[in-house]
Motif scaffolding. Structure first.
Motif, PDB file in Angstrom:
ATOM      1  N   GLY A 150      47.995  48.526  48.589  1.00 23.68           N
ATOM      2  CA  GLY A 150      48.080  47.604  48.193  1.00 23.68           C
ATOM      3  C   GLY A 150      48.653  48.228  47.298  1.00 23.68           C
ATOM      4  N   GLN A 151      49.009  47.601  45.801  1.00 24.35           N
ATOM      5  CA  GLN A 151      49.822  48.479  44.359  1.00 24.35           C
ATOM      6  C   GLN A 151      48.683  47.891  43.917  1.00 24.35           C
ATOM      7  N   LYS A 152      48.678  49.521  42.919  1.00 27.20           N
ATOM      8  CA  LYS A 152      47.929  48.931  41.481  1.00 27.20           C
ATOM      9  C   LYS A 152      48.060  48.360  40.197  1.00 27.20           C
ATOM     10  N   CYS A 153      47.052  47.086  40.502  1.00 28.29           N
ATOM     11  CA  CYS A 153      46.740  45.805  39.132  1.00 28.29           C
ATOM     12  C   CYS A 153      47.614  46.382  37.591  1.00 28.29           C
ATOM     13  N   GLN A 154      48.583  46.333  37.546  1.00 23.70           N
ATOM     14  CA  GLN A 154      48.686  46.633  35.884  1.00 23.70           C
ATOM     15  C   GLN A 154      47.556  46.379  34.983  1.00 23.70           C
ATOM     16  N   ARG A 155      46.445  46.064  35.467  1.00 24.73           N
ATOM     17  CA  ARG A 155      45.676  44.912  34.081  1.00 24.73           C
ATOM     18  C   ARG A 155      44.250  45.920  34.488  1.00 24.73           C
ATOM     19  N   CYS A 156      44.048  45.882  35.569  1.00 24.68           N
ATOM     20  CA  CYS A 156      42.269  46.041  36.137  1.00 24.68           C
ATOM     21  C   CYS A 156      42.620  47.793  36.562  1.00 24.68           C
ATOM     22  N   TRP A 157      43.536  48.462  37.766  1.00 29.01           N
ATOM     23  CA  TRP A 157      44.205  49.054  38.021  1.00 29.01           C
ATOM     24  C   TRP A 157      43.545  49.127  39.072  1.00 29.01           C
ATOM     25  N   LYS A 158      42.986  48.364  40.072  1.00 32.88           N
ATOM     26  CA  LYS A 158      43.045  48.651  41.019  1.00 32.88           C
ATOM     27  C   LYS A 158      43.615  48.482  42.397  1.00 32.88           C
ATOM     28  N   VAL A 159      43.593  48.493  43.356  1.00 34.63           N
ATOM     29  CA  VAL A 159      44.986  49.072  43.814  1.00 34.63           C
ATOM     30  C   VAL A 159      44.516  47.652  45.303  1.00 34.63           C
ATOM     31  N   LEU A 160      45.738  46.490  45.236  1.00 34.65           N
ATOM     32  CA  LEU A 160      44.740  45.618  45.845  1.00 34.65           C
ATOM     33  C   LEU A 160      46.040  45.189  47.065  1.00 34.65           C
ATOM     34  N   PRO A 161      45.976  44.271  47.978  1.00 33.24           N
ATOM     35  CA  PRO A 161      46.931  43.895  48.667  1.00 33.24           C
ATOM     36  C   PRO A 161      47.893  42.222  47.604  1.00 33.24           C
ATOM     37  N   ASP A 162      47.475  42.327  47.581  1.00 39.96           N
ATOM     38  CA  ASP A 162      48.037  40.501  46.816  1.00 39.96           C
ATOM     39  C   ASP A 162      48.429  41.000  44.688  1.00 39.96           C
ATOM     40  N   VAL A 163      48.771  42.241  45.185  1.00 43.52           N
ATOM     41  CA  VAL A 163      48.871  42.320  43.559  1.00 43.52           C
ATOM     42  C   VAL A 163      49.964  42.244  43.575  1.00 43.52           C
ATOM     43  N   GLY A 164      50.907  41.537  42.825  1.00 44.55           N
ATOM     44  CA  GLY A 164      52.301  41.006  42.220  1.00 44.55           C
ATOM     45  C   GLY A 164      52.755  40.224  43.098  1.00 44.55           C
ATOM     46  N   SER A 165      51.297  39.021  43.842  1.00 42.57           N
ATOM     47  CA  SER A 165      51.809  37.786  44.476  1.00 42.57           C
ATOM     48  C   SER A 165      51.431  37.020  43.779  1.00 42.57           C
ATOM     49  N   HIS A 166      51.572  37.273  42.589  1.00 48.68           N
ATOM     50  CA  HIS A 166      50.665  35.908  41.915  1.00 48.68           C
ATOM     51  C   HIS A 166      51.282  35.627  40.839  1.00 48.68           C
ATOM     52  N   LYS A 167      51.650  34.385  39.875  1.00 51.92           N
ATOM     53  CA  LYS A 167      52.186  33.613  38.544  1.00 51.92           C
ATOM     54  C   LYS A 167      52.344  34.925  38.028  1.00 51.92           C
ATOM     55  N   HIS A 168      51.438  35.442  37.374  1.00 53.48           N
ATOM     56  CA  HIS A 168      51.759  36.810  36.635  1.00 53.48           C
ATOM     57  C   HIS A 168      51.527  38.152  37.577  1.00 53.48           C
ATOM     58  N   ASP A 169      52.884  38.932  36.772  1.00 55.78           N
ATOM     59  CA  ASP A 169      53.780  39.735  37.461  1.00 55.78           C
ATOM     60  C   ASP A 169      52.414  40.796  37.242  1.00 55.78           C
ATOM     61  N   ALA A 170      52.688  42.140  38.726  1.00 55.58           N
ATOM     62  CA  ALA A 170      52.211  42.518  38.821  1.00 55.58           C
ATOM     63  C   ALA A 170      50.302  42.723  39.021  1.00 55.58           C
ATOM     64  N   VAL A 171      49.534  42.026  38.584  1.00 53.53           N
ATOM     65  CA  VAL A 171      48.439  41.694  38.430  1.00 53.53           C
ATOM     66  C   VAL A 171      47.534  41.258  40.025  1.00 53.53           C
ATOM     67  N   CYS A 172      46.280  41.642  39.874  1.00 55.99           N
ATOM     68  CA  CYS A 172      44.937  41.033  41.400  1.00 55.99           C
ATOM     69  C   CYS A 172      45.459  39.258  40.995  1.00 55.99           C
ATOM     70  N   GLY A 173      44.795  39.090  42.434  1.00 48.85           N
ATOM     71  CA  GLY A 173      43.957  37.971  41.782  1.00 48.85           C
ATOM     72  C   GLY A 173      42.832  37.308  40.592  1.00 48.85           C
ATOM     73  N   ARG A 174      42.610  38.433  40.976  1.00 50.62           N
ATOM     74  CA  ARG A 174      41.155  38.153  39.555  1.00 50.62           C
ATOM     75  C   ARG A 174      41.643  37.856  38.413  1.00 50.62           C
ATOM     76  N   CYS A 175      42.544  39.166  38.128  1.00 50.31           N
ATOM     77  CA  CYS A 175      43.491  38.891  36.506  1.00 50.31           C
ATOM     78  C   CYS A 175      44.343  37.937  36.021  1.00 50.31           C
TER      79      CYS A 175
END
Length: 996
Positions: free
Chosen positions: A966-991
């Motif tokens: 996946g991609q690096k979440c720009q808020r928590c820095w985890k690399v996850l498949p769902d990064v970028g697929s949410h309301k807020h750009d470039a973050v994971c679902g948790r963030c």
């Protein structure tokens, strides 16, 4: 302008730590501010207002009020402070009244030095005026030392300390002495004592230290004048024939004649005591022989045909000292004990021209178990006026006690040959006595050999001058005489009471302290109470003029007289004893003052400090309810000092030890383990350490050390302590920064917390028991090491590392974040209070940083109660297995870091191969990924490939590296498949959820 959209900055959306708690402590500058604050709010007094608490009293062994503090003082007072603070925070009313020893020779010596510098004669100064100057000198140093002790952070009743020179104290010391007077243990005797010719006073063993010095060893000839025996030594068997008896008698006469031509050789390192010789001792268990000189070299004090009596084991050594070589002497025969007992010798100065018959007495041969054949000649020169063993032999055999020396160690004015010669001169150097005695022995032909040697000899710890054993009339407390006070629960004599107290009433830390003091009490002689000085509490008693010490009525025993003395001392101090008309005033109308002599010796200052339990523990409102201290704590030298004298004094006045615990610390040494010395330049001044590092670093040095042994201190050691402090401060700073977000309303109950938080609570519960037990046992090194390890290993290197993600990135109401904050709050309250007795300044800073200036002080708190329900041994055992598996994962990731394959562990999603047994323990991949600080993790029981990473010490675990998908979440820095697929750009679902 670039068309690439900017990456959003989510930093302001994180719950980052918020604290002004600086990493650089600035302790030297800030500590005085906290001291002033404690004084302003009256912390010590406010603690006394807490009701219903069990009292706990540490009784302060009084330091001497005559100089700035040294590092040993800092060690001593810091340990005491940790004891007091920790027991207060464990629920006691922990009282600490600091005190000072103000009487005695060191202060008197300083005033005399000032006199000498001004050309002033002390003997021309009124004694009351002299005592006033001593009092003012002591008071000045009390003020100086008080500030220095407080700067160390030591809490206590500094506004009202105890001083042995306070009027009430002097009155009680006198009254305690009078208990010895009234209960029958006081007597005036004449026996050898440690005598300082420079200071002109008797000294106690505790006032003596041993240093090497050079002296002359001499081998002296004592001519035999008689070898005949009164008893029938001829064979007495009935069947013996007359011829046999006659033959044996002839043999005896021949042996006697042989001995009467011989000389007994003694050896001594104190030639000046030869004029006081009264006997020679031998040991019946030692083998002795008669030795004949058969040839002599040049410059030899032996003559051909001389016959010498010597111990067989020492004969060759003695004859070699006389410059006789092998082949120049022979052993004639052995000697029977009966022959030695029959010998009578002449004093080596008998018949010396001009001796006026001074030494024309017989010198008997006496058995003595103290004689050995380890050194010397096997025969011991015995002068009852100058040695303990000699004195005891003299008592047993009625030997004459000689009084050849005055207070200055000079021979009496009418002593032939040696009149006026000193053993030690006023400057503490050898006088002319030794040299004169040796020269006279050479002149009379009584010296066999001499040799310059180095010995370890007694010196005054104040003047540093040698002391001698000298017979002077002194006042003693008999420690084997029944004490007539009826307090016989632990024995009838002082010695019995002391030994039983040691074994039955006192806990010793370390335990070896018991053995040391027990041995000292078992072997000690009677207590010498008197000193021939001016600054102290006088022996407040009167003796009948013309009466002898052993006569009835020699001592005046009258409670009415004692009460008058006490009442006057209470109002005017002990100076009243020296005012003109004092005798008449104290005797009153019941006694004719012309019939009584007032004693002007002063009490041993160890009696002063030994009596402090009476006017501090017994008499003060902030003393002890039963007059017994919970703790006496001093250096190991006080087994022969304050522990010792307090025990003897209390056993003589209240029948038992005045303490329940005796805690002992070692000496301070430099970094190389050498004794500190100003002349060597290896001392460490407490003020210098405080100015450079702060008092808390000095306190931490104490806490980190095993104080029961000797402690080393130096620059490198202090740097190491400062490094430990910085690591601990970093842990505290992390907690402070995060609990700024803590909301008590959102706290989580332990049962609802994740396992990781419940594990931390379990560790807190276990550590709580360790901390309390350690503080109760005065084991500060154990307490600090356990807390430090928990703070830096379990917390900083594990728990904080794992929970940073949840604390910073989770939604405010997530169970993980709320649980972590709840645990951090619980951690905070325990760490800050547990460490407050050690780092008193830093924990106050920590407390005020969180709660502000309006919340008084951390030192008004108790240790928080830690529920036993927090303990979860099964969870702890399981977590140890989980952390073992985690070590293999982090080891595999560290290897990839070094290979530059990854930069951070969040870039990884390793595959962890587990044995079936471990797979039952490590079950949840998401939770385990959080523990390993990876973005993902796969758990499998499939066989691991050969190239998988393993640790030999952890069986059943192998790790295969894999990158996170996946991609690096720009808020928590985890690399996850769902990064970028949410309301807020470039973050994971948790963030994305946290951002709302």
């Amino acid at each position: 302008m670039s068309d690439t959209p900017e990456t959003p900055d989510y930093k302001d959306t994180l719950f980052l730590p918020q604290t002004d708690f600086p990493m650089r402590a600035g302790l030297p500058k800030r500590e005085p501010e906290w001291l002033a604050r404690w004084a302003q709010i009256g912390v010590y007094d406010r603690l006394r207002e807490k009701k219903g608490r069990a009292p706990f009293t540490l009784h302060d062994g009084p330091p001497y009020a005559n100089g700035n503090l040294h590092i040993g003082h800092a060690l001593n007072k810091t340990i005491k402070d940790m004891i007091v603070r920790s027991h207060q925070m464990m629920g006691h009313d922990a009282r600490y009244v600091p005190g000072w020893d103000c009487h005695g020779l060191p202060i008197e010596w300083k005033i005399e030095e000032q006199y000498r510098a001004k050309g002033k004669d002390k003997d021309q100064v009124d004694v009351v005026e002299f005592r006033r100057e001593c009092r003012e000198f002591a008071a000045g140093w009390v003020d100086v030392q008080r500030e220095e002790f407080q700067r160390l952070g030591v809490t206590g009743n500094w506004a009202d300390p105890y001083l042995t020179m306070d009027f009430h104290a002097e009155a009680v010391i006198a009254a305690e002495f009078q208990k010895f007077l009234m209960n029958g243990v006081l007597y005036q005797g004449s026996k050898p004592v440690m005598w300082s010719p420079v200071e002109k006073t008797a000294l106690a063993e505790a006032e003596v230290e041993y240093h090497e010095r050079q002296t002359d060893a001499i081998w002296v000839k004592f001519p035999v004048v008689s070898a005949s025996r009164d008893a029938d030594i001829i064979a007495s068997e009935e069947e013996a024939t007359d011829d046999a008896r006659e033959s044996e008698a002839e043999a005896v006469l021949k042996r006697e004649a042989q001995l009467e031509a011989a000389t007994v050789i003694i050896w001594t390192t104190t030639p000046w005591t030869i004029p006081s010789n009264r006997a020679i001792c031998f040991n019946p268990e030692v083998s002795y022989g008669l030795y004949e000189v058969t040839a002599t070299p040049d410059e030899c004090w032996a003559s051909v045909g001389d016959l010498y009596l010597l111990a067989d084991n020492l004969a060759a050594e003695v004859l070699a000292a006389a410059r006789l070589e092998d082949g120049q002497w022979s052993r004639v025969r052995g000697l029977r004990t009966s022959e030695l007992e029959a010998l009578v010798c002449a004093h080596p100065l008998r018949g010396a021209e001009g001796g006026q018959g001074e030494w024309d007495y017989d010198v008997p041969m006496l058995p003595g178990a103290h004689v050995t054949d380890d050194a010397g000649t096997g025969f011991v020169h015995t002068a009852p006026s100058h040695g303990d063993d000699d004195f005891q032999i003299g008592l047993q055999h009625g030997l004459v006690m000689t009084y050849n020396h005055g207070d200055d160690s000079a021979y009496r004015a009418d002593l032939p040959f040696f009149a006026g010669l000193e053993v030690i001169n006023p400057k503490g150097k050898p006088g002319g006595a030794n040299k004169a005695v040796i020269e006279k022995l050479v002149e009379t032909g009584r010296l066999l050999a001499r040799k310059r040697i180095t010995i370890s000899d007694a010196h005054s710890w104040r003047s540093k001058a040698p002391v001698i054993r000298l017979n002077r009339p002194q006042w003693f407390a008999a420690i084997d005489r029944a004490v007539g006070d009826g307090q016989d629960q632990y024995g009838t004599t002082i010695r019995e009471r002391a030994l039983r107290s040691i074994d039955e009433l006192v806990t010793w830390t370390p335990k070896r302290g018991r053995n040391r003091l027990h041995a000292m009490i078992s072997d000690r002689p009677d207590w010498v109470l008197s000193r021939q000085r001016a600054w102290g509490v006088p022996l407040t008693c009167f003796v009948k003029k013309g009466a002898k010490p052993d006569e009835p009525g020699f001592l005046l025993r009258d409670e009415a007289v004692n009460k008058r003395i006490f009442d006057v001392f209470e109002q005017e101090g002990a100076d009243a004893w020296y005012v003109q008309g004092a005798k008449e005033r104290f005797l009153g109308d019941d006694y004719d003052p012309d019939e009584w002599e007032q004693v002007f010796d002063i009490l041993d200052v160890w009696f002063d400090s030994g009596s402090t339990h009476a006017f501090v523990l017994r008499d003060r409102a902030d003393g002890s309810e039963d007059g017994i201290a919970d703790v006496y704590m001093e250096g190991t030298d006080q087994h022969r000092g304050w522990f010792h004298s307090s025990l003897l004094q209390a056993c003589g006045t209240m029948g038992r030890a005045p303490y329940r615990n005796v805690v002992t610390h070692g000496f301070t040494l430099d970094a190389k383990g050498n004794k500190m010395s100003k002349s060597v330049g290896n001392t460490v001044a407490p003020q210098k350490v405080i100015d450079q590092y702060g008092a808390d670093i000095l306190r931490l040095w104490v806490a980190q050390s095993d104080y029961t042994g000797d402690l080393r201190i130096g620059d490198e050691i202090l740097k190491g302590v400062a490094d430990s402090y910085r690591r601990l401060r970093n842990t505290i700073r992390f907690i402070l920064g995060n609990v700024a977000h803590y909301d008590e309303a959102l706290a989580v109950e332990p049962a609802d917390m994740p396992e990781l938080e419940r594990l931390m609570l379990h560790k807190l519960a276990v550590l709580d028991g360790v901390v309390r037990d350690g503080y109760r046992r005065f084991d500060f090194a154990k307490v600090f090491q356990e807390v430090f390890t928990f703070a830096t290993v379990d917390l900083s290197s594990f728990y904080f590392d794992v929970r940073k993600d949840a604390l910073y990135c989770d939604a405010a109401d997530s169970i993980e974040r709320r649980s972590a904050l709840t645990v951090l709050d619980l951690l905070y309250h325990r760490l800050v209070t547990w460490l407050a007795p050690v780092l008193c300044f830093t924990m106050e800073e920590t407390w005020l940083e969180r709660f502000g200036e309006d919340v008084s002080s951390v030192h008004l708190l108790d240790f928080p109660e830690t529920p036993e329900s927090w303990r979860d041994d099964a969870l702890a055992a399981r977590s140890e297995q989980v952390r073992a598996v985690r070590r293999v994962v982090t080891g595999a990731l560290e290897l990839k870091r070094r290979e530059k394959a990854i930069g951070a562990s969040l870039e990884a999603a390793p595959i962890v191969h587990l044995s079936p047994e471990l797979a039952e323990v490590v079950r949840d991949a998401e939770t385990f990924a959080t523990l390993c600080i990876t973005s993902d993790i796969t758990l499998t029981t499939d066989p691991a490939p050969a190239e998988a990473f393993r640790l030999p010490e952890v069986d059943g675990v192998a790790v295969v590296f894999a990158r996170a998908d996946g991609q690096k979440c720009q808020r928590c820095w985890k690399v996850l498949p769902d990064v970028g697929s949410h309301k807020h750009d470039a973050v994971c679902g948790r963030c994305d959820t946290a951002l709302g």
